[in-house]
Write a protein that holds these residues in place. Structure first.
Motif, PDB file in Angstrom:
ATOM      1  N   ILE A  51       2.862  22.812  -4.641  1.00 20.32           N
ATOM      2  CA  ILE A  51       2.228  21.663  -5.307  1.00 20.32           C
ATOM      3  C   ILE A  51       2.328  20.441  -4.407  1.00 20.32           C
ATOM      4  O   ILE A  51       1.406  19.680  -4.240  1.00 20.32           O
ATOM      5  CB  ILE A  51       2.896  21.404  -6.664  1.00 20.32           C
ATOM      6  N   SER A  52       3.502  20.298  -3.887  1.00 19.13           N
ATOM      7  CA  SER A  52       3.662  19.127  -3.031  1.00 19.13           C
ATOM      8  C   SER A  52       4.518  19.542  -1.859  1.00 19.13           C
ATOM      9  O   SER A  52       5.402  20.385  -1.981  1.00 19.13           O
ATOM     10  CB  SER A  52       4.315  18.003  -3.817  1.00 19.13           C
ATOM     11  N   GLN A  53       4.255  18.914  -0.771  1.00 16.59           N
ATOM     12  CA  GLN A  53       5.009  19.259   0.412  1.00 16.59           C
ATOM     13  C   GLN A  53       6.383  18.615   0.402  1.00 16.59           C
ATOM     14  O   GLN A  53       7.289  19.007   1.111  1.00 16.59           O
ATOM     15  CB  GLN A  53       4.230  18.792   1.633  1.00 16.59           C
ATOM     16  N   TRP A  54       6.473  17.596  -0.408  1.00 11.88           N
ATOM     17  CA  TRP A  54       7.704  16.808  -0.385  1.00 11.88           C
ATOM     18  C   TRP A  54       8.558  17.114  -1.595  1.00 11.88           C
ATOM     19  O   TRP A  54       8.057  17.283  -2.686  1.00 11.88           O
ATOM     20  CB  TRP A  54       7.375  15.323  -0.364  1.00 11.88           C
ATOM     21  N   ALA A  55       9.836  17.124  -1.339  1.00 14.75           N
ATOM     22  CA  ALA A  55      10.754  17.351  -2.442  1.00 14.75           C
ATOM     23  C   ALA A  55      11.184  16.012  -3.009  1.00 14.75           C
ATOM     24  O   ALA A  55      11.387  15.048  -2.276  1.00 14.75           O
ATOM     25  CB  ALA A  55      11.989  18.106  -1.945  1.00 14.75           C
ATOM     26  N   ALA A  56      11.309  15.997  -4.299  1.00 13.58           N
ATOM     27  CA  ALA A  56      11.678  14.729  -4.948  1.00 13.58           C
ATOM     28  C   ALA A  56      13.112  14.369  -4.601  1.00 13.58           C
ATOM     29  O   ALA A  56      14.025  15.177  -4.727  1.00 13.58           O
ATOM     30  CB  ALA A  56      11.519  14.857  -6.453  1.00 13.58           C
ATOM     31  N   GLY A  57      13.291  13.144  -4.196  1.00  9.64           N
ATOM     32  CA  GLY A  57      14.643  12.671  -3.896  1.00  9.64           C
ATOM     33  C   GLY A  57      15.253  12.014  -5.123  1.00  9.64           C
ATOM     34  O   GLY A  57      14.581  11.283  -5.843  1.00  9.64           O
ATOM     35  N   MET A  58      16.510  12.287  -5.357  1.00 10.02           N
ATOM     36  CA  MET A  58      17.143  11.757  -6.548  1.00 10.02           C
ATOM     37  C   MET A  58      18.184  10.693  -6.236  1.00 10.02           C
ATOM     38  O   MET A  58      18.427   9.816  -7.046  1.00 10.02           O
ATOM     39  CB  MET A  58      17.860  12.885  -7.322  1.00 10.02           C
ATOM     40  N   CYS A  59      18.838  10.847  -5.084  1.00 11.70           N
ATOM     41  CA  CYS A  59      19.927   9.902  -4.816  1.00 11.70           C
ATOM     42  C   CYS A  59      20.196   9.865  -3.330  1.00 11.70           C
ATOM     43  O   CYS A  59      19.796  10.762  -2.592  1.00 11.70           O
ATOM     44  CB  CYS A  59      21.196  10.330  -5.547  1.00 11.70           C
ATOM     45  N   SER A  77       0.821  -1.204   0.000  1.00 12.80           N
ATOM     46  CA  SER A  77       0.000   0.000   0.000  1.00 12.80           C
ATOM     47  C   SER A  77       0.855   1.254   0.000  1.00 12.80           C
ATOM     48  O   SER A  77       0.434   2.298  -0.486  1.00 12.80           O
ATOM     49  CB  SER A  77      -0.907  -0.006   1.226  1.00 12.80           C
ATOM     50  N   ALA A  78       2.015   1.119   0.541  1.00 12.31           N
ATOM     51  CA  ALA A  78       2.840   2.322   0.658  1.00 12.31           C
ATOM     52  C   ALA A  78       3.877   2.384  -0.436  1.00 12.31           C
ATOM     53  O   ALA A  78       4.992   2.827  -0.232  1.00 12.31           O
ATOM     54  CB  ALA A  78       3.519   2.341   2.026  1.00 12.31           C
ATOM     55  N   LYS A  79       3.489   1.922  -1.615  1.00 15.59           N
ATOM     56  CA  LYS A  79       4.486   1.929  -2.674  1.00 15.59           C
ATOM     57  C   LYS A  79       4.753   3.345  -3.148  1.00 15.59           C
ATOM     58  O   LYS A  79       3.994   4.271  -2.907  1.00 15.59           O
ATOM     59  CB  LYS A  79       4.016   1.068  -3.837  1.00 15.59           C
ATOM     60  N   HIS A  80       5.839   3.450  -3.864  1.00 17.94           N
ATOM     61  CA  HIS A  80       6.229   4.760  -4.357  1.00 17.94           C
ATOM     62  C   HIS A  80       5.303   5.220  -5.473  1.00 17.94           C
ATOM     63  O   HIS A  80       4.844   4.410  -6.274  1.00 17.94           O
ATOM     64  CB  HIS A  80       7.653   4.699  -4.904  1.00 17.94           C
ATOM     65  N   THR A  81       5.129   6.495  -5.501  1.00 13.47           N
ATOM     66  CA  THR A  81       4.284   7.031  -6.559  1.00 13.47           C
ATOM     67  C   THR A  81       5.089   7.783  -7.604  1.00 13.47           C
ATOM     68  O   THR A  81       4.546   8.339  -8.541  1.00 13.47           O
ATOM     69  CB  THR A  81       3.220   7.980  -5.966  1.00 13.47           C
ATOM     70  N   GLY A  82       6.368   7.815  -7.414  1.00 11.48           N
ATOM     71  CA  GLY A  82       7.190   8.480  -8.415  1.00 11.48           C
ATOM     72  C   GLY A  82       8.330   7.556  -8.787  1.00 11.48           C
ATOM     73  O   GLY A  82       8.546   6.523  -8.145  1.00 11.48           O
ATOM     74  N   PRO A  83       9.049   7.891  -9.827  1.00 16.40           N
ATOM     75  CA  PRO A  83      10.130   7.003 -10.265  1.00 16.40           C
ATOM     76  C   PRO A  83      11.141   6.757  -9.140  1.00 16.40           C
ATOM     77  O   PRO A  83      11.489   7.668  -8.400  1.00 16.40           O
ATOM     78  CB  PRO A  83      10.803   7.759 -11.406  1.00 16.40           C
ATOM     79  N   VAL A  84      11.544   5.511  -9.047  1.00 15.25           N
ATOM     80  CA  VAL A  84      12.530   5.143  -8.042  1.00 15.25           C
ATOM     81  C   VAL A  84      13.894   5.453  -8.628  1.00 15.25           C
ATOM     82  O   VAL A  84      14.352   4.788  -9.544  1.00 15.25           O
ATOM     83  CB  VAL A  84      12.413   3.639  -7.730  1.00 15.25           C
ATOM     84  N   TRP A  85      14.536   6.467  -8.091  1.00 18.06           N
ATOM     85  CA  TRP A  85      15.790   6.871  -8.716  1.00 18.06           C
ATOM     86  C   TRP A  85      16.997   6.126  -8.214  1.00 18.06           C
ATOM     87  O   TRP A  85      18.009   6.072  -8.885  1.00 18.06           O
ATOM     88  CB  TRP A  85      16.015   8.380  -8.515  1.00 18.06           C
ATOM     89  N   GLN A  86      16.932   5.607  -7.008  1.00 21.28           N
ATOM     90  CA  GLN A  86      18.062   4.814  -6.569  1.00 21.28           C
ATOM     91  C   GLN A  86      17.619   3.744  -5.590  1.00 21.28           C
ATOM     92  O   GLN A  86      16.712   3.936  -4.782  1.00 21.28           O
ATOM     93  CB  GLN A  86      19.116   5.695  -5.885  1.00 21.28           C
TER      94      GLN A  86
END
Lengths: 818, 96
Positions: free
Chosen positions: A627-635, A551-560
Motif C-alpha cells: 500500500i505504501s512504501q513507507w512505514a509509519a513512524g510512531m516515536c 508543501s512538505a507537511k505531514h500527511t499522517g498524525p504527528v506522533w511525536q
C-alpha cells in the motif's frame, strides 16, 4: 469731596440698619478680592438687602431712627456727628473710582455695590443715603435736604415713592440673581485667588509712658526738667505770680456704642503627616483640582473619611455660597455623580487591575486549598494546623511535640529504608524495623482537571524547560474513530483547577513539546499532520507558526515532536535547536523556524520486509503491491550525548537506529516487538541502553550493541502506551498501560514492578511524565485528568549506578556479546 | 470582560469560599454574594484596616505599596485585594 454718583433706586430704600450691618463687616470688605469672591460679599450683602428691604417695606413709615437724624444747626449747616469708624479715605478713593467705572457700565446691578461702599468710605455718603430714605416720607423734606446737600442727590428725584423702590427691588433682585447665576456656572471651576492682607493697625488708645529709663539719652534732659518743675512747685505757694482759679467744664454725656458683627466661622483642619504623604506630595505631578483628586486627598484629612461624593459636594457648595442656589445645583450635581458612579463601576470591573487582582485571588485560594499537597510536592515537611486538630483539649505544645516525634520517626524510617534498599542482603536481619518499613507507594496529591478537559484523552505531556512548574498537556484521541476537537493546555502548579492557557485546536493534539532556546514556544502536533507553534505568553489561540502552508507537511498524525539541540556544522560547540517530528506518513522531518516553517526530511522510513522464513505456500505474498512504501513512524528519541544518532520506532514493531548524516539507510534495526512501538527512550545515565514499549503488552530493554532484547518486562495484559526513565535514577522507569501504571526498579526486581497503581475502571492511563525537580509522577488518562502522584519511599540513586546497571543486565548480555 | 466574569464565577464556586465581594471606594457593593448590610459592614471595616495597613507599609518605605491583605481567624480567612477604586474581598473557610 462728595463723589458725583448716580444713586440707584434700590439705594433709596436703604435704611440705616442695613448700613450698620455693612459697617460691621467692613473689615471683610477691606479684602481685595477677586471677581469671584466679590460676589460672595455681594451675596451676603444681598441677603442683607433682602432683609433690610423687607424691613424697609414694613417700617418705611416709621422711619424715625435716631441714627437717621441729621443734625442741622440754625444756619442749616450739617453738623451730624461723625461715625466712630472712619476708614482711611486714601484706600477708599481708588475703590470709589472703580465703583464709578463699574456703575457706569452696568446699570442697576452695579449700583448695588455702590451704596455699601459709599457708605463705608465716608460719612458724607451716609448723608447721601439718608435723604433717599427720607424722600419716601415727604417730598418737602427731601426737597429741603436736596437743597442743602449737593451732588449725589441729583438723581434722587427719579426715585420717588416707596412704591417704586419696592417694585424696583424685586427687579434688581431678579437681575442680580441672573447675573449671579451666570457667574457661578462659568466660574465654578476657575481658580479663585484670594488675597489676604492685613489692615492698618487702628490705634484705639495710645498712652505714652511717663517713665524714662535712667540710661536713655533723654535722661539728663528729663531730670533737668523734673528739677525745674520741682522748683516751680516749691515756689508756688505764696508767690504772686501764681493765682488759683477754678473753672467748670461741661462733661459730655457718655455714649455707648455697640457694634455687632457676623459670627466668624472657625474651621479646624488637621492632617496626619506621614512619611509617605510627604513623599507623595513631592513626587506626584501637579494634579488638577478635579473632584477625583479631592476625593483621594480627603482620606488624609483628619476630619472626614466619608465618601467621595460628600467631599465633592461640600467644597462645591462652599463655592456657591448662597442657600437657594445650592439646593438647585446640589441636586444637579448629585444626578451627575450618579451617572458617573455607574460608569465607574463598569470601568472598575473592566479594568486590568481588577482582572489581575482576581487572578491573584484565585491563586491564593488555590494555595489555601492545596497547601498540604503542594508542600508535599515540594517535599516540605507537612505541618497540620494545630487549631484544627485541637479537639480533646490537649495543649498546643503537646500536639506539636507529637508531630515532631512522628516526623522524626518518619525521617528515621526513610533513612533506614534507604540503607536497606541499597543493600538487600541486610534485609532479613532487620527484624525489629520490619514492621516500620513502608513499601514504596504512589500517593495521589491532586489531579489537574477541569470541565473543559473532561473526557478528552490525554495524549502527551511536557514540562517547560525554564519553569519547571509549568506543564503543557495535549488532549487528543488516539483512535481514528474517536476524533474530535483537541486542546492544548498549560497548567501551572499554582492553580490546579483551571489551566493558565487554553489553546483550542481543530484536531486532536497528539504530540507536544516546549522549546529550550525560546522557552515561550510550544509546538503541538496534530492528528491531521499539522504542526503548530504557540506562543504561551499570549493567552489567545493564535499560532505563531503553522505548518499548513508548508508543501512538505505531514500527511499522517504527528506522533511525536521534540525540540532537539543539534550540532550543526563542523565545529563542536555550534548547537542549534531544531524541531523534529515523526509521523505516520513515514517521515522524520526537521523543521526550521524562519518566518514560517520550513522543513527538511531527515529520514524516510522504508518498509522492511520481515525476515521470517517464507513458507513455500506464501511465496505469492512477495509480489503483492504494498500500500505504501513507507512505514509509519510512531516515536523517536535522540541520543543524549551524540546528537547525530537517534532511534525510531515504527508501526511494524521495528526500532531503527539512524544517523542524521545518512538519510537513506538505517544503521541498525532492532527486532523484538510484535506490534507497533509506541515509545523509545534512551537511558539518560548509561547511554548504551534504551527502553521501548509497544502494543504487544511488553516493555523491552535493549542494549544498542545487541539486536535482540536484553530484558523483557511483560506484566500487563494491555497496551503499554508510555514509558519514561526516571531523571533521578538509572534503574527506575515508569510504564503506563491502560489499566495501571507501574514503577519498575531494576535493582530490586526485573520481574515485577515495585509500585503498581490501578486506574479507575472508566479511565485508562495513557501517558506518564516524571517531575524533574521533585519525586513526583504525573499520569494522564483518557478522561482528561492528569494525576500527580508522589513517589514515596522510593530509593534514591547512588553514584555507582552505571556499573550496577551493567551488572544487572550483564548476565543477559553475555550470551549475545559473543 | 468575559474572562473577568468567568474568573469571578470560578472563585465563587470554589470549595470553602464563604463569600465574594467587590466593593467600590465608597463602600457600595458592585458584586456580592452576601446581603447588602453585611457587605457594607465588611466594606467599611476592611476599608479602614486596608488604609491603616497601607499607611504602615508606606511609612516604612514610601516606594513600597500594599498589594494584598490576609487575615486568618479561627473560623475563616479573609483575603482583601485593595485598589484605589475598589476592594476585592473573599472569605474562605480553609479547613473544609
Amino acid at each position: 469731596m462728595l463723589p458725583s454718583l448716580k444713586p440707584s433706586r434700590a439705594a433709596a430704600a436703604l435704611p440705616r440698619g442695613a448700613a450698620q450691618g455693612r459697617r460691621g463687616c467692613g473689615l471683610r470688605q477691606k479684602l481685595r478680592t477677586a471677581f469671584g469672591s466679590r460676589k460672595n460679599v455681594s451675596i451676603l450683602g444681598r441677603s442683607h438687602i433682602l432683609t433690610s428691604m423687607g424691613t424697609a417695606v414694613q417700617k418705611a413709615a416709621q422711619e424715625h431712627r435716631q441714627h437717621d437724624v441729621r443734625v442741622f444747626d440754625d444756619e442749616g449747616k450739617d453738623v451730624t456727628p461723625h461715625p466712630l469708624f472712619r476708614p482711611d479715605p486714601k484706600t477708599a478713593a481708588p475703590k470709589q473710582s472703580k465703583l464709578l467705572a463699574f456703575s457706569d457700565s452696568s446699570g442697576a446691578a452695579g449700583s448695588v455695590f455702590l451704596p455699601f461702599s459709599i457708605y463705608q468710605t465716608s460719612e458724607e455718603d451716609g448723608r447721601s443715603v439718608a435723604p433717599h430714605s427720607r424722600t419716601s416720607e415727604s417730598s418737602r423734606i427731601s426737597k429741603s435736604t436736596m437743597s442743602i446737600t449737593e451732588s449725589v442727590l441729583d438723581g434722587i428725584a427719579e426715585s420717588g415713592s416707596l412704591q417704586d423702590t419696592a417694585v424696583s427691588s424685586p427687579d434688581v433682585q431678579v437681575r442680580r440673581e441672573e447675573i449671579k447665576e451666570q457667574l457661578t456656572e462659568e466660574d465654578l471651576d476657575k481658580r479663585v485667588d484670594i488675597y489676604l492682607t492685613e489692615t492698618e493697625t487702628l490705634r484705639m488708645l495710645d498712652l505714652p509712658t511717663v517713665v524714662v529709663s535712667v540710661e536713655s539719652e533723654d535722661a539728663a534732659r528729663v531730670l533737668e526738667r523734673n528739677k525745674i518743675y520741682v522748683d516751680v512747685c516749691k515756689n508756688r505757694p505764696g508767690n504772686d505770680r501764681f493765682v488759683e482759679k477754678m473753672m467748670q467744664t461741661i462733661n459730655g454725656a457718655t455714649k455707648n456704642k455697640k457694634v455687632q458683627c457676623d459670627k466668624i466661622i472657625m474651621e479646624d483642619k488637621g492632617i496626619v503627616v506621614t512619611t509617605w504623604d510627604l513623599y507623595d506630595s513631592y513626587n506626584t505631578p501637579q494634579v488638577e483640582p478635579t473632584s477625583k483628586a479631592e476625593g483621594s486627598r480627603a482620606p488624609t484629612e483628619k476630619r472626614s473619611t466619608s465618601s467621595v461624593t460628600k467631599d465633592q459636594a461640600t467644597p462645591a457648595a462652599a463655592e456657591r455660597g448662597s442657600i437657594t442656589s445650592t439646593t438647585i445645583l446640589e441636586s444637579a450635581g448629585l444626578a451627575r455623580v450618579h451617572e458617573e458612579e455607574k460608569c465607574h463601576t463598569e470601568a472598575t470591573l473592566r479594568s486590568e487591575n481588577f482582572q489581575q487582582n482576581l487572578f491573584f485571588m484565585e491563586r491564593i485560594l488555590m494555595e489555601n486549598i492545596f497547601q498540604h499537597k503542594l508542600a508535599a510536592y515540594r517535599q516540605f515537611p507537612v505541618l497540620t494546623d494545630p487549631v484544627v486538630t485541637l479537639e480533646a483539649g490537649s495543649t498546643l505544645a503537646a500536639i506539636k511535640e507529637a508531630e515532631q516525634e512522628e516526623h522524626d520517626k518518619k525521617n528515621m524510617d526513610k533513612k533506614e529504608q534507604k540503607e536497606m534498599l541499597s543493600d538487600p542482603s541486610i534485609l532479613p536481619e532487620l527484624n525489629k524495623t520490619s514492621d516500620e518499613m513502608v513499601p514504596p507507594s504512589l500517593e495521589q496529591l491532586w489531579s489537574y482537571r477541569c470541565d473543559l478537559t473532561h473526557q478528552h484523552n490525554v495524549s502527551s505531556m511536557a514540562w517547560s524547560k525554564v519553569n519547571l512548574d509549568l506543564l503543557a498537556v495535549g488532549y487528543g484521541a488516539f483512535d481514528f474513530k474517536e476524533q474530535k476537537e483537541g486542546l492544548a493546555c498549560c497548567w501551572s502548579l499554582k492553580n490546579p483547577m483551571w489551566p493558565e492557557r487554553i489553546f483550542q485546536c481543530e484536531h486532536g493534539v497528539t504530540a507536544l513539546d516546549f522549546s529550550m532556546a525560546t522557552p515561550n514556544l510550544l509546538a503541538a502536533g496534530m492528528y491531521n499532520g499539522t504542526i503548530v507553534v504557540y506562543n504561551v505568553q499570549s493567552s489567545d489561540s493564535t499560532t505563531e507558526f503553522h505548518s499548513g502552508e508548508c508543501s512538505a507537511k505531514h500527511t499522517g498524525p504527528v506522533w511525536q515532536l521534540k525540540w532537539v539541540e543539534l550540532d550543526i556544522g563542523t565545529t563542536e560547540g555550534n548547537k542549534r535547536e531544531r524541531l523534529i517530528s515523526i509521523s505516520a506518513d513515514g517521515r522524520i522531518t526537521q523543521w526550521l523556524i524562519q518566518e514560517g516553517l520550513g522543513c527538511i526530511d531527515l529520514m524516510k522510513i522504508k518498509r522492511t520486509r520481515s525476515k521470517k522464513e517464507n513458507l513455500p505456500a506464501e511465496k505469492e505474498r512477495k509480489s503483492e503491491a504494498l500500500i505504501s512504501q513507507w512505514a509509519a513512524g510512531m516515536c523517536f528519541d535522540f541520543h543524549p550525548k551524540d546528537t547525530y544518532l537517534y532511534l525510531a520506532g515504527t508501526e511494524e514493531g521495528l526500532i531503527h537506529k539512524c544517523s542524521r548524516s545518512c538519510n537513506r539507510q538505517f544503521l541498525k534495526t532492532y527486532r523484538g516487538h510484535k506490534g507497533p512501538v509506541y515509545k523509545v527512550a534512551w537511558n539518560p545515565f548509561t547511554t548504551d541502553t534504551f527502553l521501548s514499549c509497544s502494543v504487544d503488552w511488553s516493555v523491552i530493554l535493549w542494549h544498542q550493541n545487541s539486536q535482540s532484547p536484553i530484558l523483557t518486562f511483560s506484566s500487563t495484559t494491555t497496551v503499554v502506551h508510555d514509558i519514561m526513565w526516571s531523571p533521578k535514577s538509572a534503574f527506575i522507569f515508569a510504564a503506563a498501560s491502560e489499566s495501571k501504571v507501574e514503577i519498575w526498579d531494576l535493582r530490586i526486581s526485573i520481574l515485577d514492578p515495585v509500585i503498581t497503581r490501578f486506574a479507575d475502571p472508566e479511565a485508562k492511563f495513557t501517558s506518564v511524565l516524571f517531575a524533574k525537580n521533585t519525586d513526583c509522577l504525573l499520569v494522564g488518562d483518557s478522561r482528561g485528568e492528569v494525576s500527580v502522584f508522589e513517589l514515596q519511599d522510593l530509593a534514591a540513586g547512588s553514584s555507582n549506578e552505571v556499573d550496577a546497571l551493567n551488572d544487572v543486565i550483564g548476565p543477559a548480555l553475555f550470551p549475545v556479546a559473543k | 470582560m468575559a474572562e473577568t466574569e468567568e474568573t469571578l464565577k470560578r472563585i465563587q464556586a470554589h470549595k470553602g469560599v464563604v463569600a465574594t465581594m467587590v466593593v467600590n471606594a465608597e463602600g457600595i457593593p458592585i458584586r456580592t454574594t452576601l446581603d447588602n448590610s453585611t457587605t457594607v459592614h465588611y466594606a467599611g471595616l476592611l476599608h479602614q484596616l486596608t488604609m491603616k495597613a497601607r499607611s504602615t507599609v508606606r511609612d516604612i518605605d514610601p516606594q513600597n505599596d500594599l498589594t494584598f491583605l490576609r487575615i486568618r481567624s479561627k473560623k475563616h480567612e479573609i483575603m482583601v485585594a485593595p485598589d484605589k477604586e475598589y476592594l476585592l474581598i473573599v472569605i474562605q473557610n480553609p479547613s473544609e
